[in-house]
Enzyme design. Structure first.
Site, PDB file in Angstrom:
ATOM      1  CB  SER A  10      -8.945  -1.261   2.064  1.00  0.00           C
ATOM      2  OG  SER A  10      -8.994  -1.295   3.080  1.00  0.00           O
ATOM      3  CG  HIS A  11     -10.043   1.993   5.176  1.00  0.00           C
ATOM      4  ND1 HIS A  11      -9.001   0.934   5.366  1.00  0.00           N
ATOM      5  CD2 HIS A  11      -8.420   2.746   5.978  1.00  0.00           C
ATOM      6  CE1 HIS A  11      -7.969   0.807   6.285  1.00  0.00           C
ATOM      7  NE2 HIS A  11      -7.388   2.082   6.396  1.00  0.00           N
ATOM      8  CG  ASP A  26     -12.595  -5.547   3.553  1.00  0.00           C
ATOM      9  OD1 ASP A  26     -12.824  -4.526   2.800  1.00  0.00           O
ATOM     10  OD2 ASP A  26     -10.794  -6.233   3.033  1.00  0.00           O
ATOM     11  NE  ARG A  27     -12.214  -2.359   6.615  1.00  0.00           N
ATOM     12  CZ  ARG A  27     -11.959  -1.159   7.631  1.00  0.00           C
ATOM     13  NH1 ARG A  27     -11.736  -1.148   9.222  1.00  0.00           N
ATOM     14  NH2 ARG A  27     -11.541   0.198   7.295  1.00  0.00           N
ATOM     15  CG  ASP A  84     -11.356  -3.529   0.270  1.00  0.00           C
ATOM     16  OD1 ASP A  84     -11.453  -2.987   0.977  1.00  0.00           O
ATOM     17  OD2 ASP A  84     -10.394  -4.594   0.399  1.00  0.00           O
ATOM     18  NE  ARG A 132      -2.374   0.959   3.662  1.00  0.00           N
ATOM     19  CZ  ARG A 132      -1.945  -0.287   4.153  1.00  0.00           C
ATOM     20  NH1 ARG A 132      -2.378  -1.382   4.500  1.00  0.00           N
ATOM     21  NH2 ARG A 132      -1.859  -0.001   5.748  1.00  0.00           N
ATOM     22  CE  LYS A 183      -7.252  -5.320   1.557  1.00  0.00           C
ATOM     23  NZ  LYS A 183      -8.145  -5.109   1.766  1.00  0.00           N
ATOM     24  CG  HIS A 224     -11.196  -7.319   8.592  1.00  0.00           C
ATOM     25  ND1 HIS A 224     -11.428  -7.098   7.099  1.00  0.00           N
ATOM     26  CD2 HIS A 224     -10.226  -6.365   8.798  1.00  0.00           C
ATOM     27  CE1 HIS A 224     -10.605  -6.452   7.027  1.00  0.00           C
ATOM     28  NE2 HIS A 224     -10.277  -5.664   7.849  1.00  0.00           N
ATOM     29  CG  ASP A 265     -13.480  -1.678   3.233  1.00  0.00           C
ATOM     30  OD1 ASP A 265     -14.473  -2.025   2.638  1.00  0.00           O
ATOM     31  OD2 ASP A 265     -12.711  -1.566   4.383  1.00  0.00           O
TER      32      ASP A 265
END
Length: 819
Positions: free
Chosen positions: A471-472, A616-617, A614, A386, A481, A699, A612
């Site tokens: 992500s966020h 995933d959360r 992407d 990242r 990832k 998560h 978020d």
């Protein structure tokens, strides 16, 4: 005779007057000449008073930590600072730290590095003679004087072998000390050392000699040094020579340098440096140093002594290697202390000889930066890659990652997805090109959520997967990832570190004889079908739900799933836009949930859901606009999972509320308590066949989802719980969300082990464990404090049965941490 005739030529008085006239004229000229000197004398006195007044800056007494030990050396009262290794640390060679020599220099520059090294070994920080820390006479400073001091400190404080670490000119003198004490100095670390390529190794010119003499003079030297040691001048010097980021120069740092440079005698060492008296040419010394040497540098070091000099030090040394740290300048141990400490520990492990052969890196050191002169940006994090696109994560680096990924994992088929960030397409093309050159085929699944990428890896038996996302994080960031087969996430200690090291060392693998190919596949409908297998879709009532996609990937995946449900969606920010025009796609921050809370209330929704960037959360808002914590969601999903799998194991991390294990037990499950961090959680779930695991951070992991996390599946399970309850969300969660939590509070701490020890001593009558940091539990409250993996921070979480118990315990713990 006229009166004036007495001065005639024949008169004795006339003779005297004739001879005296020139003398009187000479005295008159002298008197006039002395007038400006008198003014100068007056100014000298005034300047001396000003200079003396400036010598009153208070100097902090201890900045490294540990114990200050006085030392009388050659009649001078100086000191060293000692930090002892942690009690449970295995035997290890101690470290002597030698700071640089410049205006304001002291062991203050090791305030971050010293405690980190002391986690494993005894550390001694030496404050060199004449560093400005005491009133010093105008001694004759020479390189040999400082080398003698280092050698004598070794004899005084170290009974056996040691690791010698020197910074700047102190690093150069450490190299020379290693020549004189090869039996004691077994390993040598030089941080941005001087003495090569014209830096303090050549004869000074006329200007430097004059400047050196000027600094020595009582009036001119004091006055000039005062000007150079003003706070604006010091800030300019530090920003141009010492720190890569001027914002890192805090008031504390500036005050320290100001106080040090305004101690009596502080100008004498700079006077010798400028005048050339401290010149040292280590080019002639390095080839004869027996100890292995590690050279550390900051990539943003000044042009006076740039990072490119590191290669020359390594070339000249018998056994040398180097590490260049991005985002730092001449003091990488100030700006990248943990990375510097890790590099030193890895170097020590690498050069430890057993039975005459180099030892393997010690366990825990394998993630240290590579022993290489190639600078790799600091974008390889604990669980992903990242960084800022363009300056940190470039297309060229993405190509290298593609090749290194294939070389390290030995894969031939990779599936790659990306989120909506504008840089995603370029990064995909570069990564795919690198993977293809290494011989792997790449399947492009286009714009997807991260949990959809995990699904694709597991469902279609790919050998590896990469999700291009940050992500966020803000819009200028992007990242990756990575997973192995079966959606096994790759973390720093299970592959990311090795991929980084391959890039740093240029070990990208051979170009394949047969290049791989890129193909495309649409997996979103199959992903939606997979998510719905975790619930009975017919049992979910026609709820009205406000969903905030945050301009992220949920805007694409949510419609695919809800097309098969009877719910009514109030959409917020479903347009894919990687610039995040409405708010950051980070729903864990309460300020980013305001729009969703408002939408729930204005539209009389049964609940709200936020994802978020992407997707995933996932986070929930009840019908009153109240925020529902990730640990409460963990309990809800656990309850639903246990209906389907009675008696199953359910995992929760130790930051979750006590209500989580209570609900698991109440519904017949087996609670499994875990450390924080998804790589640890996934391993535990695989090892113990845990059906579901949840974290307070949003998560949620599912065994039947290849142990990967999915915000979408967690949301569907919550909808099933709410539908079955037949009452408002706030009433469903009330029995679970019945305690008071502090949230995570970060404190910057110099000596983390000492702070934890203070807490353990204070709460010794409670139930204590060290599963992840320190956890203390009492009947009506508990707390956990754990160190950050990347910063000198302690993270505190407190929960109480009452608000008063939580606040009292929180405040007391914070006082102990910050004392």
């Amino acid at each position: 005779m006229a009166p004036g005739s007495l001065r005639g030529a024949g008169s004795p008085l006339g003779a005297i007057g004739g001879h005296a006239a020139p003398i009187f004229r000479m005295f008159n000229r002298i008197r006039k000449a002395l007038r400006p000197l008198g003014a100068v004398a007056g100014l000298t006195g005034a300047a001396a008073l000003v200079n003396r007044s400036l010598r009153n800056a208070a100097l902090p007494s201890n900045w490294v930590g540990g114990v200050r030990r006085p030392w009388t050396w050659r009649g001078y009262d100086i000191f060293v600072t000692e930090l002892l290794a942690q009690p449970d640390a295995p035997p290890a060679d101690p470290v002597l730290l030698v700071h640089g020599i410049y205006g304001g220099a002291s062991s203050f520059e090791f305030r971050k590095l010293a405690p980190l090294l002391a986690e494993r070994r005894r550390v001694l920080a030496l404050d060199l003679l004449g560093s400005g820390l005491s009133a010093m006479p105008n001694v004759d400073y020479t390189p040999d004087l400082f080398v003698d001091q280092i050698i004598d400190a070794i004899g005084e404080f170290f009974p056996g072998p040691l690791v010698l670490v020197g910074s700047s000119l102190g690093g150069s003198y450490a190299i020379r000390a290693a020549l004189r004490a090869p039996d004691r100095i077994k390993r040598l670390v030089a941080i941005c050392p001087a003495g090569i390529d014209g830096v303090l190794d050549s004869e000074p010119g006329l200007v430097r000699r004059l400047a050196g003499n000027a600094f020595r003079s009582p009036l001119l030297g004091e006055t000039a040094f005062n000007a150079l040691a003003s706070k604006p001048s010091l800030h300019y010097f530090l920003s141009k020579r010492a720190y890569a980021d001027a914002a890192s120069i805090t008031p504390e740092i500036l005050d320290q340098y100001y106080a040090t440079t305004h101690q009596p005698g502080a100008r004498y060492v700079p006077a010798h440096v400028v005048g050339g008296a401290l010149n040292v040419n280590v080019a002639r010394d390095l080839p004869f140093v027996e100890a292995p040497i590690l050279v550390l540098w900051g990539s943003e070091a000044s042009r006076v002594n740039p990072a490119s000099n590191a290669a020359e030090f390594v070339r000249l040394a018998r056994d040398g290697r180097s590490v260049v740290f991005t985002g730092s300048a001449s003091l990488p141990h100030e700006e990248r202390p943990r990375d510097v400490a890790a590099a030193i520990e890895a170097f020590v492990a690498e050069t430890t000889r057993k039975d005459g052969e180099p030892g393997e890196p010690a366990e825990g050191d394998r993630n240290a930066p590579p022993m290489s002169t190639i600078a790799v940006p600091d974008i390889f994090k604990s669980y992903d890659v990242r960084g800022i696109y363009g300056s940190e994560l470039s297309d060229e680096l993405a190509y290298d990652i593609g090749r290194a990924f294939v070389a390290e994992l030995g894969v031939t088929s990779i599936v790659v997805g990306r989120d909506m960030r504008p840089s995603g397409e370029n990064l995909f093309a570069a990564f795919a090109r690198g993977a293809n050159d290494a011989g792997a085929d790449v399947t492009d699944i286009g714009l997807v959520s991260t949990d959809a990428l995990y699904f694709a890896v597991g469902k279609y038996d790919f050998e590896g997967g990469v999700m291009i996302t940050a992500s966020h994080n803000p819009a200028q960031y992007n990242g990756m990832k990575m997973t192995r087969d079966r959606a096994q996430a790759i973390s720093l200690d299970t592959g990311l570190g090795a991929i980084r090291d391959r890039i740093a060392n240029g070990r990208l693998g051979e170009l394949a004889a047969t290049r791989g190919q890129v193909s495309a596949r649409d997996i979103l409908d199959a992903f939606a079908t997979h998510c719905l297998t975790f619930v009975d879709a017919q049992s979910i009532k026609p709820l009205r739900i406000a969903i905030d996609a945050g301009n992220g990937m949920a805007g694409l995946t949510v419609p695919r799933v809800f097309a098969r449900l009877h719910c009514e969606i109030v959409p917020l920010y479903f347009d894919l836009d990687g610039t995040f025009p409405n708010h950051p796609a980070s729903p864990i921050e309460p300020e980013n949930m305001v729009d969703l809370q408002k939408a729930v209330l204005e539209n009389a929704c049964d609940l709200g859901v936020a994802f978020d960037g992407d997707a995933d959360r996932m986070f929930i808002v009840d019908e009153k606009g109240g925020l529902v914590g990730g640990d409460t969601v963990t309990a809800l999903v656990a309850i639903n999972t246990l209906r389907r799998y009675p008696g199953a194991k359910i995992l929760y991390n130790l930051i979750c509320s006590r209500s989580v294990p209570e609900e698991i037990l109440r519904h017949g499950g087996i609670p499994v308590r875990s450390q924080v961090g998804h790589s640890l959680i996934k391993k535990t779930m695989r090892d113990e066949d845990v059906v579901f695991g949840g974290e307070h951070s949003g998560h949620f992991y599912f065994r039947d989802n290849w142990f990967a996390d999915s915000g979408m599946i967690a949301m569907l399970q919550c909808l099933e719980v709410f539908s079955a309850a037949g009452k408002p969300v706030s009433e469903v969660i009330a029995p679970i969300d019945n305690r008071f939590r502090s949230g995570e509070i970060n404190s910057r701490v110099t000596d983390i082990p000492a702070a934890i020890a203070r807490l353990a001593k204070r709460y010794a009558d409670g139930h204590i464990d060290y599963l992840d940091g320190l956890t203390v539990a009492y009947a009506d409250w508990w707390m956990n404090v754990r160190p950050s993996n990347t910063e000198p921070l302690l993270r505190l979480n407190v929960e109480g049965d009452t608000l008063a118990a939580m606040e009292r315990s929180r405040d007391e713990a914070l006082a102990l941490i910050r004392s």
